[in-house]
Design a protein around this motif. Structure first.
Motif, PDB file in Angstrom:
ATOM      1  N   UNK A 155       0.707  -1.123  -0.112  1.00 24.12           N
ATOM      2  CA  UNK A 155      -0.152  -0.148  -0.143  1.00 24.12           C
ATOM      3  C   UNK A 155       0.913   1.367  -0.080  1.00 24.12           C
ATOM      4  N   UNK A 156       0.157   2.279   0.457  1.00 29.23           N
ATOM      5  CA  UNK A 156       0.883   3.625   0.207  1.00 29.23           C
ATOM      6  C   UNK A 156       2.125   3.864   1.174  1.00 29.23           C
ATOM      7  N   UNK A 157       1.992   3.446   2.293  1.00 36.01           N
ATOM      8  CA  UNK A 157       3.180   3.353   3.160  1.00 36.01           C
ATOM      9  C   UNK A 157       4.355   2.584   2.864  1.00 36.01           C
ATOM     10  N   UNK A 158       4.395   1.358   2.079  1.00 31.14           N
ATOM     11  CA  UNK A 158       5.173   0.554   1.585  1.00 31.14           C
ATOM     12  C   UNK A 158       5.668   1.348   0.411  1.00 31.14           C
ATOM     13  N   UNK A 159       5.102   1.828  -0.240  1.00 36.15           N
ATOM     14  CA  UNK A 159       5.511   2.449  -1.744  1.00 36.15           C
ATOM     15  C   UNK A 159       6.345   3.855  -1.280  1.00 36.15           C
TER      16      UNK A 159
END
Length: 316
Positions: free
Chosen positions: A139-143
């Protein structure tokens, strides 16, 4: 934009005294050498002995020898970095490493408390991290990939080389005529990160020469979005309570329910749900029209269950 190694060091302004995470490899050797020259007497080296391969003792000896030559104090911490079945070896090693950094930084028996810790990840490492996140459907945190600076356990962490190409780090170190060690596992093709480094980065250099800059820009956009999602989650949890009340959660849209639940599980329960687990939990919430409807779903190493009017968490 990427920048030269010397420019990155010149613009680095940590609180002192500074510790450098020192594996003995090229990147951390370059960072330690540059920092020791810039702040003589204010820099220490921290070596984490993972004990995962036979060469680990040799790495520690090399680090001790080089630090003695540089006049830099070295602290070595032995950790158990073995991973549990089904867990990521990389995540296990990272967790053990940060625990060791914290213990070494706060140990004031031999030195003043460390104010900052510098780590040697560079622009190529950032790209590898982003591609790994994409490959796992993050998700966004990983990206958002790796931050350039953050705080953990009261210690300021920095990655001053995140805009420097890996080849430029090695070129600078070669010019200093200082030896380093090569970890053979970094070339092992069984690890996805190594295959990305050996096969994808050269192809990207050929097809998209500016990929380090553009990928870093995308990671920064994702980091900003992750911050906004966190703010929204905290706002929603302020309304639902912690643990969250089921009826209050059900008044949120599904996406905001998911965002709030991820934050609650991460902050209060110390776990991160998979996409399938979170989807099942949201489906159970949608079906939870009666007080007697049961919720009990495996999430991470524990369980989320209905406890009266709220969701509860327990770990096995």
């Amino acid at each position: 934009m990427t920048q030269p190694f010397g420019e990155a060091i010149a613009s680095f302004a940590p609180a002192l005294p500074l510790a450098v995470g020192f594996s003995g490899g090229a990147d951390s050797t370059a960072l330690l050498l540059a920092c020791a020259r810039r702040w003589p007497g204010q820099v220490r080296a921290l070596h984490v002995h993972h004990g995962l391969q036979a060469a680990a003792d040799g790495f520690a000896r090399h680090c001790a020898d080089l630090c003695a030559q540089l006049g830099v104090p070295l602290a070595v911490q032995h950790v158990d970095a073995r991973h549990r079945p089904g867990a990521s070896p990389e995540d296990a090693a990272r967790t053990a490493r940060y625990e060791a950094f914290r213990a070494l930084a706060l140990d004031t028996r031999a030195h003043a408390a460390i104010k900052s810790i510098a780590l040697a990840q560079h622009a190529d490492d950032q790209v590898e991290t982003l591609l790994l996140a994409l490959s796992r459907g993050a998700g966004v945190p990983g990206l958002a990939a790796m931050p350039a600076h953050w705080e953990r356990d009261g210690i300021a962490y920095h990655r001053p080389l995140l805009r420097v190409r890996g080849a430029d780090v090695r070129a600078w170190l070669c010019a200093q005529n200082v030896a380093w060690v090569e970890d053979s596992t970094n070339a092992d093709p069984q690890f996805t990160r190594n295959r990305i480094r050996a096969r994808l980065l050269p192809a990207l250099d050929d097809v998209l020469p500016q990929f380090r800059d553009t990928f870093a820009r995308s990671a920064r956009h994702a980091a900003q979005a992750a911050e906004l999602l966190r703010d929204l989650a905290l706002q929603d949890l302020g309304a639902t309570g912690r643990p969250p009340a089921i009826d209050a959660l059900r008044h949120l849209g599904r996406a905001r329910q998911a965002n709030a639940l991820r934050q609650w599980l991460r902050d209060d329960c110390g776990t991160t749900p998979s996409t399938a687990q979170l989807d099942e939990l949201l489906d159970q919430l949608a079906a939870c029209a009666t007080r007697g409807h049961r919720i009990c779903i495996k999430v991470g190493s524990g369980w989320v269950e209905r406890q009266g009017a709220v969701l509860g968490w327990y770990n096995q």
